[in-house]
Design a protein around this motif. Structure first.
Motif, PDB file in Angstrom:
ATOM      1  N   ILE A   1      41.576  42.700  24.557  1.00  0.00           N
ATOM      2  CA  ILE A   1      42.070  44.066  24.635  1.00  0.00           C
ATOM      3  C   ILE A   1      42.951  44.367  23.428  1.00  0.00           C
ATOM      4  O   ILE A   1      43.766  43.540  23.014  1.00  0.00           O
ATOM      5  N   ASN A   2      42.755  45.533  22.862  1.00  0.00           N
ATOM      6  CA  ASN A   2      43.669  45.996  21.820  1.00  0.00           C
ATOM      7  C   ASN A   2      44.041  47.451  22.093  1.00  0.00           C
ATOM      8  O   ASN A   2      43.234  48.232  22.605  1.00  0.00           O
ATOM      9  N   LYS A   3      45.262  47.789  21.797  1.00  0.00           N
ATOM     10  CA  LYS A   3      45.731  49.176  21.878  1.00  0.00           C
ATOM     11  C   LYS A   3      46.248  49.550  20.503  1.00  0.00           C
ATOM     12  O   LYS A   3      47.266  49.010  20.046  1.00  0.00           O
ATOM     13  N   ASP A   4      45.529  50.438  19.851  1.00  0.00           N
ATOM     14  CA  ASP A   4      45.786  50.737  18.443  1.00  0.00           C
ATOM     15  C   ASP A   4      45.647  49.438  17.656  1.00  0.00           C
ATOM     16  O   ASP A   4      44.608  48.799  17.715  1.00  0.00           O
ATOM     17  N   SER A   5      46.693  48.991  16.992  1.00  0.00           N
ATOM     18  CA  SER A   5      46.599  47.731  16.245  1.00  0.00           C
ATOM     19  C   SER A   5      47.236  46.569  17.008  1.00  0.00           C
ATOM     20  O   SER A   5      47.327  45.455  16.491  1.00  0.00           O
ATOM     21  N   LEU A   6      47.633  46.824  18.262  1.00  0.00           N
ATOM     22  CA  LEU A   6      48.341  45.818  19.050  1.00  0.00           C
ATOM     23  C   LEU A   6      47.379  45.033  19.930  1.00  0.00           C
ATOM     24  O   LEU A   6      46.547  45.607  20.628  1.00  0.00           O
ATOM     25  N   HIS A   7      47.503  43.707  19.893  1.00  0.00           N
ATOM     26  CA  HIS A   7      46.823  42.830  20.843  1.00  0.00           C
ATOM     27  C   HIS A   7      47.895  42.302  21.807  1.00  0.00           C
ATOM     28  O   HIS A   7      48.677  41.428  21.450  1.00  0.00           O
ATOM     29  N   PRO A   8      47.975  42.843  23.023  1.00  0.00           N
ATOM     30  CA  PRO A   8      49.073  42.499  23.929  1.00  0.00           C
ATOM     31  C   PRO A   8      49.059  41.025  24.325  1.00  0.00           C
ATOM     32  O   PRO A   8      48.011  40.369  24.353  1.00  0.00           O
ATOM     33  N   GLU A   9      50.238  40.530  24.651  1.00  0.00           N
ATOM     34  CA  GLU A   9      50.350  39.187  25.230  1.00  0.00           C
ATOM     35  C   GLU A   9      50.450  39.336  26.740  1.00  0.00           C
ATOM     36  O   GLU A   9      51.391  39.925  27.264  1.00  0.00           O
ATOM     37  N   PHE A  10      49.460  38.778  27.431  1.00  0.00           N
ATOM     38  CA  PHE A  10      49.416  38.879  28.892  1.00  0.00           C
ATOM     39  C   PHE A  10      49.948  37.603  29.524  1.00  0.00           C
ATOM     40  O   PHE A  10      49.472  36.503  29.230  1.00  0.00           O
ATOM     41  N   ARG A  11      50.948  37.771  30.404  1.00  0.00           N
ATOM     42  CA  ARG A  11      51.463  36.620  31.148  1.00  0.00           C
ATOM     43  C   ARG A  11      51.436  36.850  32.655  1.00  0.00           C
ATOM     44  O   ARG A  11      51.978  36.055  33.419  1.00  0.00           O
ATOM     45  N   SER A  12      50.825  37.959  33.074  1.00  0.00           N
ATOM     46  CA  SER A  12      50.675  38.262  34.492  1.00  0.00           C
ATOM     47  C   SER A  12      49.247  38.685  34.769  1.00  0.00           C
ATOM     48  O   SER A  12      48.654  39.445  33.988  1.00  0.00           O
ATOM     49  N   ILE A  13      48.709  38.214  35.897  1.00  0.00           N
ATOM     50  CA  ILE A  13      47.361  38.575  36.303  1.00  0.00           C
ATOM     51  C   ILE A  13      47.320  38.628  37.816  1.00  0.00           C
ATOM     52  O   ILE A  13      48.035  37.873  38.502  1.00  0.00           O
ATOM     53  N   ALA A  14      46.509  39.518  38.371  1.00  0.00           N
ATOM     54  CA  ALA A  14      46.343  39.617  39.816  1.00  0.00           C
ATOM     55  C   ALA A  14      44.948  40.144  40.113  1.00  0.00           C
ATOM     56  O   ALA A  14      44.308  40.765  39.257  1.00  0.00           O
TER      57      ALA A  14
ATOM     58  N   ASN B   1      34.731  31.516  43.964  1.00  0.00           N
ATOM     59  CA  ASN B   1      34.354  30.479  43.006  1.00  0.00           C
ATOM     60  C   ASN B   1      34.475  30.959  41.564  1.00  0.00           C
ATOM     61  O   ASN B   1      33.690  30.572  40.699  1.00  0.00           O
ATOM     62  N   GLU B   2      35.486  31.788  41.334  1.00  0.00           N
ATOM     63  CA  GLU B   2      35.717  32.307  39.989  1.00  0.00           C
ATOM     64  C   GLU B   2      37.195  32.215  39.639  1.00  0.00           C
ATOM     65  O   GLU B   2      38.051  32.454  40.480  1.00  0.00           O
ATOM     66  N   LEU B   3      37.472  31.848  38.406  1.00  0.00           N
ATOM     67  CA  LEU B   3      38.836  31.790  37.895  1.00  0.00           C
ATOM     68  C   LEU B   3      38.971  32.785  36.760  1.00  0.00           C
ATOM     69  O   LEU B   3      38.194  32.756  35.800  1.00  0.00           O
ATOM     70  N   TRP B   4      39.952  33.676  36.877  1.00  0.00           N
ATOM     71  CA  TRP B   4      40.279  34.598  35.799  1.00  0.00           C
ATOM     72  C   TRP B   4      41.537  34.110  35.096  1.00  0.00           C
ATOM     73  O   TRP B   4      42.454  33.563  35.735  1.00  0.00           O
ATOM     74  N   PHE B   5      41.598  34.301  33.794  1.00  0.00           N
ATOM     75  CA  PHE B   5      42.781  33.920  33.033  1.00  0.00           C
ATOM     76  C   PHE B   5      43.159  35.032  32.065  1.00  0.00           C
ATOM     77  O   PHE B   5      42.324  35.857  31.671  1.00  0.00           O
ATOM     78  N   ALA B   6      44.430  35.069  31.702  1.00  0.00           N
ATOM     79  CA  ALA B   6      44.926  36.020  30.710  1.00  0.00           C
ATOM     80  C   ALA B   6      45.939  35.319  29.844  1.00  0.00           C
ATOM     81  O   ALA B   6      46.697  34.459  30.324  1.00  0.00           O
ATOM     82  N   GLY B   7      45.983  35.690  28.564  1.00  0.00           N
ATOM     83  CA  GLY B   7      46.871  34.966  27.673  1.00  0.00           C
ATOM     84  C   GLY B   7      47.289  35.754  26.448  1.00  0.00           C
ATOM     85  O   GLY B   7      47.373  36.993  26.461  1.00  0.00           O
ATOM     86  N   SER B   8      47.523  35.030  25.395  1.00  0.00           N
ATOM     87  CA  SER B   8      48.057  35.598  24.168  1.00  0.00           C
ATOM     88  C   SER B   8      46.976  36.326  23.371  1.00  0.00           C
ATOM     89  O   SER B   8      45.783  36.169  23.600  1.00  0.00           O
ATOM     90  N   ASN B   9      47.446  37.154  22.428  1.00  0.00           N
ATOM     91  CA  ASN B   9      46.578  37.822  21.458  1.00  0.00           C
ATOM     92  C   ASN B   9      45.524  38.704  22.128  1.00  0.00           C
ATOM     93  O   ASN B   9      44.404  38.843  21.617  1.00  0.00           O
ATOM     94  N   GLY B  10      45.874  39.278  23.292  1.00  0.00           N
ATOM     95  CA  GLY B  10      44.975  40.196  23.968  1.00  0.00           C
ATOM     96  C   GLY B  10      43.806  39.555  24.689  1.00  0.00           C
ATOM     97  O   GLY B  10      42.934  40.256  25.213  1.00  0.00           O
ATOM     98  N   LYS B  11      43.753  38.236  24.747  1.00  0.00           N
ATOM     99  CA  LYS B  11      42.588  37.547  25.290  1.00  0.00           C
ATOM    100  C   LYS B  11      42.665  37.389  26.807  1.00  0.00           C
ATOM    101  O   LYS B  11      43.719  37.146  27.376  1.00  0.00           O
ATOM    102  N   PHE B  12      41.505  37.518  27.433  1.00  0.00           N
ATOM    103  CA  PHE B  12      41.370  37.248  28.857  1.00  0.00           C
ATOM    104  C   PHE B  12      39.943  36.803  29.111  1.00  0.00           C
ATOM    105  O   PHE B  12      39.074  36.864  28.224  1.00  0.00           O
ATOM    106  N   GLY B  13      39.664  36.348  30.341  1.00  0.00           N
ATOM    107  CA  GLY B  13      38.307  35.913  30.629  1.00  0.00           C
ATOM    108  C   GLY B  13      38.144  35.443  32.051  1.00  0.00           C
ATOM    109  O   GLY B  13      39.078  35.486  32.861  1.00  0.00           O
ATOM    110  N   ALA B  14      36.931  35.018  32.352  1.00  0.00           N
ATOM    111  CA  ALA B  14      36.599  34.521  33.686  1.00  0.00           C
ATOM    112  C   ALA B  14      35.673  33.318  33.557  1.00  0.00           C
ATOM    113  O   ALA B  14      34.848  33.249  32.635  1.00  0.00           O
ATOM    114  N   ILE B  15      35.816  32.387  34.490  1.00  0.00           N
ATOM    115  CA  ILE B  15      34.985  31.185  34.514  1.00  0.00           C
ATOM    116  C   ILE B  15      34.373  31.047  35.905  1.00  0.00           C
ATOM    117  O   ILE B  15      35.093  31.026  36.902  1.00  0.00           O
TER     118      ILE B  15
END
Length: 347
Positions: free
Chosen positions: A74-87, A48-62
């Motif tokens: 998430i940030n690595k140094d000054s980079l906020h990665p764009e996430f398009r894959s989640i598992a 009963n939980e949905l996880w999401f990942a997206g642009s600007n390093g953002k992710f979350g759960a509902i």
């Protein structure tokens, strides 16, 4: 005789119930459950939980029962990665970024530990999709770095990842790559891995032994230009699969953009020619539909088919939903531009 008549009536009743369960959808109710300034192309459901990942390093759960939300970044140094894959496994959630450097993070279920478990630095790195078969075996794929698709695997629950060498993979054609449209380029069914490509060449790569050996098969999906080809795939089981896509630069065109296989990706047949959706971002089989029912989101809205893709019913005009996953045979969740929505299908 009375017993025979009784049994006959009971049989008819069970058949009627079975037919009723397989009745086609006639409507859908869409309710937004999350808003944010984010582009979401990757979601995964776990109980009963949905996880999401997206642009600007953002992710979350509902939490779907309470709509309680967790948000992270998430940030690595000054980079906020764009996430398009989640598992998801039973122990953790995995997020994979697209461009150079390719960054794969493991997040503990309690959200307290965020660990970088794989990093790849190459100007050509661009990861498109990631899936786990179970709690140990997972696969991620991306655009070619050498003369093959970029494929990494894990056999220890995502703690370590190894690249499959190009000598063990089919060579790609010139201009062949993939699209990070909805985290649906990779599909795992038992020991089989299905991977779809796009661009100037659009094919289906199949391994029947968990990535040790591979075959590649032609598809009839439109191809030949940089933004044409397969954008999404789903397999109902090891044999029945569906691919969709089209021409991103001509999103209304609904020919040569959907095809079905019944032999595990070896041969594909175009369906729904000049009908239904145009450009497709994500297609998914409806659970418990015997591989007959499908839902697609993309540049021309949300469409539904109850006959293996031959005909389609447009249910929503919303063009800003990019990815979709079913919770059960009548409830799904979709995400896209700035939101996550719950979809309740009615019969």
């Amino acid at each position: 005789m009375k017993n025979i008549v009784f049994l006959f009536c009971v049989s008819i009743l069970f058949l009627a119930c079975g037919e009723e369960k397989q009745m086609a959808f006639t409507s859908v109710k869409a309710t937004a459950i999350h808003h944010d300034s984010i582009s979401i192309r990757a979601i995964v459901l776990d109980s009963n939980e949905l996880w999401f990942a997206g642009s600007n390093g953002k992710f979350g759960a509902i939490e779907l029962l309470t709509t309680k939300k967790f948000r992270g970044r998430i940030n690595k140094d000054s980079l906020h990665p764009e996430f398009r894959s989640i598992a998801k496994t039973k122990d953790a959630v995995f997020l994979l970024s697209v461009a150079n450097p390719g960054l794969l993070y493991k997040i503990s279920n309690d959200r307290k530990v965020v660990e970088l478990v794989y990093e790849e630095n190459n100007e050509k790195v661009f990861y498109d999709s990631m899936q786990f078969l179970d709690n140990q075996f997972g696969v991620a794929m991306g655009d070619p770095v050498g003369n093959c698709l970029n494929i990494i695997v894990t056999k220890d629950g995502g703690n370590s990842w190894q690249k499959i060498p190009c000598t063990s993979l089919p060579k790609v054609e010139e201009g062949e790559a993939a699209f990070a449209a909805s985290n649906s380029n990779v599909v795992l069914r038992n020991n089989k891995i299905f991977i779809v490509s796009g661009g100037k060449k659009s094919r289906c790569f199949v391994s029947e032994d968990s990535g040790v050996t591979w075959n590649v098969y032609e598809t009839p999906i439109v191809q030949g230009k940089t933004m044409t080809g397969i954008f999404t795939a789903d397999f109902y089981d090891e044999n029945i699969g569906f691919i969709a896509g089209g021409d991103y630069e001509n999103q209304e065109n609904n020919s040569d953009n959907k095809a079905i296989t019944n032999d595990g990706g070896k041969t594909w047949k175009l369906v729904g020619q000049n009908t239904g959706f145009g450009y497709a971002s994500c297609v998914q089989f409806v659970p418990n539909s015997k591989g007959k029912a499908l839902v697609c989101v993309g540049g021309t809205g949300l469409h539904y088919s109850s006959d293996s893709g031959k005909t389609w019913l447009k249910m929503l005009d919303d063009k800003d939903l990019y990815t979709l996953r079913f919770k059960n045979d009548s409830v799904a969740y979709a995400a896209g531009k700035n939101r996550v929505v719950e979809l309740k299908f009615g019969r």
